[in-house]
Every structure is written in C-alpha cells, then in structure tokens.
Design a protein around this motif. Structure first.
Motif: not given
Length: 385
Positions: A112, A139, A166, A295, A298
């Motif tokens: 990520g 990402d 993502t 990220a 996420d």
C-alpha cells in the motif's frame, strides 16, 4: 499471544478461507514455517540478517521535549531506523529465508504505502530471488518514490487498476496471481492478514519489535513495564509484533486506526483475503472502501488476532482523523527532530489527544512503536502544509 488453535483460529476469527488451488500451498507454508521455527540454524540465519542487514536492535528513544509538553513519559520504539525505513523488513527477511528454504525462486507481494514492497524487493535482491509486487494505481501515484525504489532494486511493480486502486485491491490481485504460480513462488504477505498460517507467522516474525522493547523497557523504566503500549493498525503487523512482547504484563494495549479504515473499531464479522475477521461492510455484506491519508492504513479490515484481542478486552482500538495525524507528524518533527510516517503519526495523534483530555494519567509511561519514517510522505505533507 501464542500459537493459534488448529487452522489458525483466534477464537472465532482466522481460519484458512482459500481457494482449493491455494489450500495445499498454504499447508506447505505452514509445514515449512513450523519446521524452520524449530530449527536453530534458521533462527541464527535470521538473527544475523536482522543485525547485519536490517540494523537491529532498534533503539528505544525517550521523546523528552514532547513528554514534558504532554505530561507523560513517551518512549518511541524506532522501527523507522531499520534498513528500508520501516518494520516491514523484519517480516520480509523471515519470509524470504523461508521461501529460499522451500526452494522458491520468486517472491510475490502486495503493498500500500510501498514499504512492504521495498522490503520485499530488498530481500529478493539480497538473497538472489525475483520479486513481483502488486500495488494499487492510486497508491503508486502518491508513493512514487517507493515505486522507483522497488524498480531500482530489480522488482517488477504491477499496477492494479480495479476497485479503489489501493491496498485491498492489490492484495486481491496478488492472491489471484499466486494461484497460478504456487510451484515456484512464495506469497510474502505483508501484514497479519490472509489465510492460516500468515496471521501468526507474520506476528512471529514481527515480535522482535516487542521482545526488544520489553528488554529495553526493563532497563529504562522504573516499573520495568510501560502503562500503555500503542501502535498504529492497518492490517496490524507492527502492533501485533509489539503487543506480543508484553502479552503477559499489565500493560494496556491501544491500536490506533485511521478514521476511514476502522476495521477493528467499526467492522463487522466477515471473510476477506482468506481469513475471518472484522471488516467494513454495508448492510448487504459488501466490503466498503477504506480511506486514509496514510496508504498503509487504507485497508477495510484488521487481522484476526486483533479482532480476538478486541473481543477479549485485552486491546482497545481507537480512531484518528487525517488532520490529527498530519498535526502529530508536524509536532514530532518540531519537538524531537523526527519526521514519522503518516501511519505512525496516527498512533502519536492518539497519545497527544489522550494526554490532553486526561485519558492518559499525568506521569504515566507510554511505549509507542514508530513503525516507519516519513520520507515517503513528504510530497503529501508538502501539499498540505
């Protein structure tokens, strides 16, 4: 936080919900890991790599100025100081050694924030393996530096254009790819998620964080054990590794999730990526897309052991907003000269908030795992500040 029940069960969570084509591959990983875990030679080889290549042990740093401002004693377990800049290298070196032991020539990974991908590419280059890393297109845009690092290290980075583009979608694509490559490839899962044995295997490779911190706290703290142990949680590997070192103590565990990715705090029971755990879902049981400025957080769920710890009341899971995380990153930079990853900044944001509203008693001791450094997030922070 010992070995799970058969088929990787942590209470009602965990399991091996894999396609038939991957069940045997998971069994092979499980058998190989159990054999390696009992082999002093494997442990010695991993310890040597962690010391000579990753730079372990990492220090326990007292955040003196920030502690004075907050009225608590804050100690940072500095995973940002490892080679590649995050805790991810601990798990990846372990799995890469395991893959070589199994005769696999290629590592498959999802990423990520890019840190797990960089660690995978690094370990592959070190051990003479190939690496294929799946990464969401979104990402890749916000973590362009890590994409370049992976490619410079020789890894193939595959953009994932489906769904939210993502981490969730990168994980799905990596698992699909593994279905057709089990004979020569090892899927190097980056967090405490996925089918058995991955959740507890990754935790065991990451428990070096908690074991080191336990010894460092014994030497540094008057009580020997901190009052609170805090870490950010996406899938939850750095938190699981840290908590494992203090499982038999009175320390209170706090896992800090992104407000838009709070699988432990707000998730419902479901199955995703091979395990039964808590996931963000709508009323029809469909997975809801997560959101975080970080990220690495996420992700719409949490590892099964975290779900179990929450159910037992052994760990508490709280949420932090993007704005709080950015503010915490700036505050740590200006008070201690440390720019943290935005993932780690979520954990710090909770400490700041809890100290401010009295939830953390004055003078209490807090161990926080600083899971990664903030180089990768500079462009995001630059746009916001």
């Amino acid at each position: 936080m010992g070995e799970p029940r058969p088929l990787g069960r942590f209470g009602e969570y965990g399991g091996r919900y894999a396609p038939e084509s991957l069940v045997e591959a998971c069994r092979e990983v499980d058998e190989a890991f159990r054999q390696a875990r009992a082999d002093p030679g494997f442990a010695a080889a991993l310890a040597e790599l962690l010391a000579l290549h990753a730079g372990r042990p990492t220090p326990l740093t007292p955040a003196r100025r920030l502690s004075q401002e907050l009225g608590v004693q804050l100690y940072l377990k500095r995973e940002d100081l490892t080679h590649t800049g995050s805790h991810k290298i601990n798990n990846v070196l372990g799995q890469a050694l395991l893959a070589a032991r199994m005769g696999r020539r290629r590592l498959i990974a999802e990423t990520g924030a890019g840190q797990h991908g960089v660690a995978t590419a690094t370990a592959a280059a070190l051990l003479g393996l190939e690496a294929t890393v799946f990464m969401g297109e979104r990402d890749m845009e916000r973590q362009a530096l890590n994409v370049f690092r992976m490619r410079m290290l020789g890894a193939e980075v595959v953009p994932v254009t489906t769904g939210s583009r993502t981490l969730k979608d990168a994980t799905s694509e990596a698992m699909r790819h593994w279905v057709g490559a089990t004979g020569d490839s090892h899927y190097c899962v980056g967090s405490v998620v996925g089918p058995d044995p991955y959740p507890w295997m990754v935790r065991e490779f990451q428990r070096v964080i908690g074991d080191e911190a336990r010894g460092q706290c014994a030497a540094e703290l008057r009580t020997g054990v901190p009052d609170h142990v805090v870490a950010c949680v996406g899938g939850g590997s750095n938190a699981a590794g840290t908590f494992a070192g203090f499982a038999d103590t009175s320390a209170r565990f706090v896992g800090v999730e992104a407000e838009g990715g709070a699988g432990a705090a707000r998730g419902r029971l479901g199955v995703l990526h091979g395990c039964r755990s808590l996931f963000l879902q709508d009323d029809d049981g469909q997975i809801i897309e997560a959101h975080s400025i970080a990220a690495g957080l996420d992700y719409p769920g949490v590892g099964p052991e975290h779900a179990h710890l929450r159910e037992l009341g052994r760990a508490r899971y709280v949420t932090v907003t993007d704005e709080e995380a950015v503010g915490a990153a700036v505050r740590l930079a200006r008070s201690e000269g440390i720019v943290p990853a935005l993932e780690s900044a979520h954990a710090l944001a909770w400490v700041i908030r809890a100290a401010g509203d009295g939830e953390l008693a004055a003078g209490s001791t807090v161990l926080m795992t600083l899971s990664g450094r903030g180089d990768k997030d500079i462009s995001t922070l630059k746009e916001l500040l």
